[in-house]
Design an enzyme around this catalytic site. Structure first.
Site, PDB file in Angstrom:
ATOM      1  N   GLY A  63      26.528   5.202  22.489  1.00 18.92           N
ATOM      2  CA  GLY A  63      25.523   4.532  23.293  1.00 18.92           C
ATOM      3  C   GLY A  63      25.966   4.544  24.744  1.00 18.92           C
ATOM      4  O   GLY A  63      27.167   4.508  25.020  1.00 18.92           O
ATOM      5  N   GLN A  68      26.064   2.264  33.536  1.00 19.00           N
ATOM      6  CA  GLN A  68      27.373   2.899  33.315  1.00 19.00           C
ATOM      7  C   GLN A  68      27.497   4.259  33.996  1.00 19.00           C
ATOM      8  O   GLN A  68      28.585   4.835  34.024  1.00 19.00           O
ATOM      9  CB  GLN A  68      27.637   3.073  31.810  1.00 19.00           C
ATOM     10  CG  GLN A  68      27.792   1.756  31.068  1.00 19.00           C
ATOM     11  CD  GLN A  68      28.091   2.002  29.613  1.00 19.00           C
ATOM     12  OE1 GLN A  68      27.180   2.221  28.826  1.00 19.00           O
ATOM     13  NE2 GLN A  68      29.361   1.990  29.246  1.00 19.00           N
ATOM     14  N   CYS A 112      33.781   0.463  24.522  1.00 18.79           N
ATOM     15  CA  CYS A 112      32.793   0.693  25.571  1.00 18.79           C
ATOM     16  C   CYS A 112      33.316   1.816  26.460  1.00 18.79           C
ATOM     17  O   CYS A 112      34.488   1.812  26.838  1.00 18.79           O
ATOM     18  CB  CYS A 112      32.598  -0.587  26.379  1.00 18.79           C
ATOM     19  SG  CYS A 112      31.413  -0.426  27.727  1.00 18.79           S
ATOM     20  N   LEU A 113      32.446   2.773  26.813  1.00 19.63           N
ATOM     21  CA  LEU A 113      32.886   3.904  27.637  1.00 19.63           C
ATOM     22  C   LEU A 113      33.337   3.444  29.023  1.00 19.63           C
ATOM     23  O   LEU A 113      34.056   4.166  29.702  1.00 19.63           O
ATOM     24  CB  LEU A 113      31.761   4.942  27.771  1.00 19.63           C
ATOM     25  CG  LEU A 113      31.370   5.656  26.469  1.00 19.63           C
ATOM     26  CD1 LEU A 113      30.274   6.680  26.731  1.00 19.63           C
ATOM     27  CD2 LEU A 113      32.567   6.321  25.810  1.00 19.63           C
ATOM     28  N   HIS A 158      24.830  -4.221  22.206  1.00 19.04           N
ATOM     29  CA  HIS A 158      25.874  -3.921  23.196  1.00 19.04           C
ATOM     30  C   HIS A 158      25.252  -3.286  24.448  1.00 19.04           C
ATOM     31  O   HIS A 158      25.548  -3.698  25.582  1.00 19.04           O
ATOM     32  CB  HIS A 158      26.907  -2.980  22.560  1.00 19.04           C
ATOM     33  CG  HIS A 158      27.976  -2.511  23.496  1.00 19.04           C
ATOM     34  ND1 HIS A 158      29.297  -2.879  23.358  1.00 19.04           N
ATOM     35  CD2 HIS A 158      27.928  -1.703  24.590  1.00 19.04           C
ATOM     36  CE1 HIS A 158      30.007  -2.320  24.335  1.00 19.04           C
ATOM     37  NE2 HIS A 158      29.205  -1.597  25.096  1.00 19.04           N
ATOM     38  N   GLU A 159      24.366  -2.301  24.235  1.00 17.47           N
ATOM     39  CA  GLU A 159      23.784  -1.575  25.381  1.00 17.47           C
ATOM     40  C   GLU A 159      22.827  -2.466  26.162  1.00 17.47           C
ATOM     41  O   GLU A 159      22.768  -2.400  27.387  1.00 17.47           O
ATOM     42  CB  GLU A 159      23.092  -0.300  24.913  1.00 17.47           C
ATOM     43  CG  GLU A 159      23.984   0.698  24.181  1.00 17.47           C
ATOM     44  CD  GLU A 159      25.261   1.049  24.933  1.00 17.47           C
ATOM     45  OE1 GLU A 159      25.263   1.024  26.176  1.00 17.47           O
ATOM     46  OE2 GLU A 159      26.267   1.331  24.260  1.00 17.47           O
ATOM     47  N   HIS A 162      24.445  -4.520  28.755  1.00 16.31           N
ATOM     48  CA  HIS A 162      24.773  -3.812  29.999  1.00 16.31           C
ATOM     49  C   HIS A 162      23.648  -3.948  31.032  1.00 16.31           C
ATOM     50  O   HIS A 162      23.903  -3.986  32.232  1.00 16.31           O
ATOM     51  CB  HIS A 162      24.979  -2.316  29.725  1.00 16.31           C
ATOM     52  CG  HIS A 162      26.365  -1.953  29.294  1.00 16.31           C
ATOM     53  ND1 HIS A 162      27.475  -2.147  30.086  1.00 16.31           N
ATOM     54  CD2 HIS A 162      26.829  -1.383  28.147  1.00 16.31           C
ATOM     55  CE1 HIS A 162      28.558  -1.704  29.442  1.00 16.31           C
ATOM     56  NE2 HIS A 162      28.200  -1.242  28.269  1.00 16.31           N
TER      57      HIS A 162
HETATM   58 NI    NI Z   1      29.431  -0.407  26.818  1.00 14.03          NI
END
Ligand code: NI
Length: 204
Positions: A63, A68, A112-113, A158-159, A162
């Site tokens: 995701g 991000q 998380c990236l 989660h996304e 953000h």
């Molecule tokens: Ni994340």
């Protein structure tokens, strides 16, 4: 003089060359901003989502949210079946998503990236309805149930966080936070070395 606020189009919120977009890491301040609603559904929006899939695939993510990659718009992309071998492609684009009627509770280990190398268990809702728009602006609605096996329900929570400037580490208790503190400091130091500024580190 300040730039006027975003009008909700990709053209106003991102560089002319979308190929120039890169992942941003904690504690970049864009990760703390509330992202703007998408109001313009054009070819640039589709191109941004294609670029987001590229960047997500490079990092083997499941995701990725627009903030991000430094674009403060309410968009995220997912590919939740990637971790299951031989699973059919499950690439999805979620624009202006809203969670409704959340119920129950479930705990899942997340990464998380924007936080390379950091993983922690996070408490999420178990069941909810999500509505969103696609690239044409069409509205959709779907119910997700994590305990019934719909891992996608974790990914979208989660996304969606953000898009409101909320990061998965914000959900950790003081003990969990202590366990990842050293890695957070490493990311904070790397950001300071790269930019000469502190960004937005966690203050607790
Ligand atoms: Ni994340």
């Amino acid at each position: 003089m300040h730039k006027p606020p975003s009008t909700g189009s990709v053209s106003s919120a991102s560089p002319a060359d979308l190929a120039a977009l890169r992942l941003v890491h904690y504690p970049h301040p864009v990760l703390r901003r509330r992202a703007a609603e998408v109001t313009v559904f054009d070819d640039r929006l589709a191109a941004l989502c294609a670029r987001m899939f590229e960047l997500m695939d490079e990092e083997r993510g499941i995701g990725l949210a627009a903030p991000q990659v430094g674009v403060s718009l309410r968009i995220f992309v997912t590919d939740h079946a990637k971790r299951e071998q031989g699973a059919p492609p499950s690439r999805r684009i979620w624009i202006n998503p809203v969670i409704e009627n959340p119920q129950g509770e479930t705990v899942y280990e997340e990464g998380c990236l924007s936080f390379p190398g950091i993983y922690a268990k996070v408490r999420r809702f178990d069941r909810f309805t999500i509505r969103w728009q696609d690239l044409d602006g069409e509205e959709h609605r779907e119910s997700l149930d994590v305990s019934a096996g719909q891992f996608l329900g974790i990914v979208v929570q989660h996304e969606l966080d953000h898009l409101d400037g909320i990061l998965f580490v914000d959900h950790l208790n003081p003990l969990q936070l202590r366990l990842v503190r050293r890695k957070l400091r490493e990311l904070e130091d790397a950001y300071r070395r790269a930019t000469g500024t502190a960004g937005c580190p966690i203050r607790r």
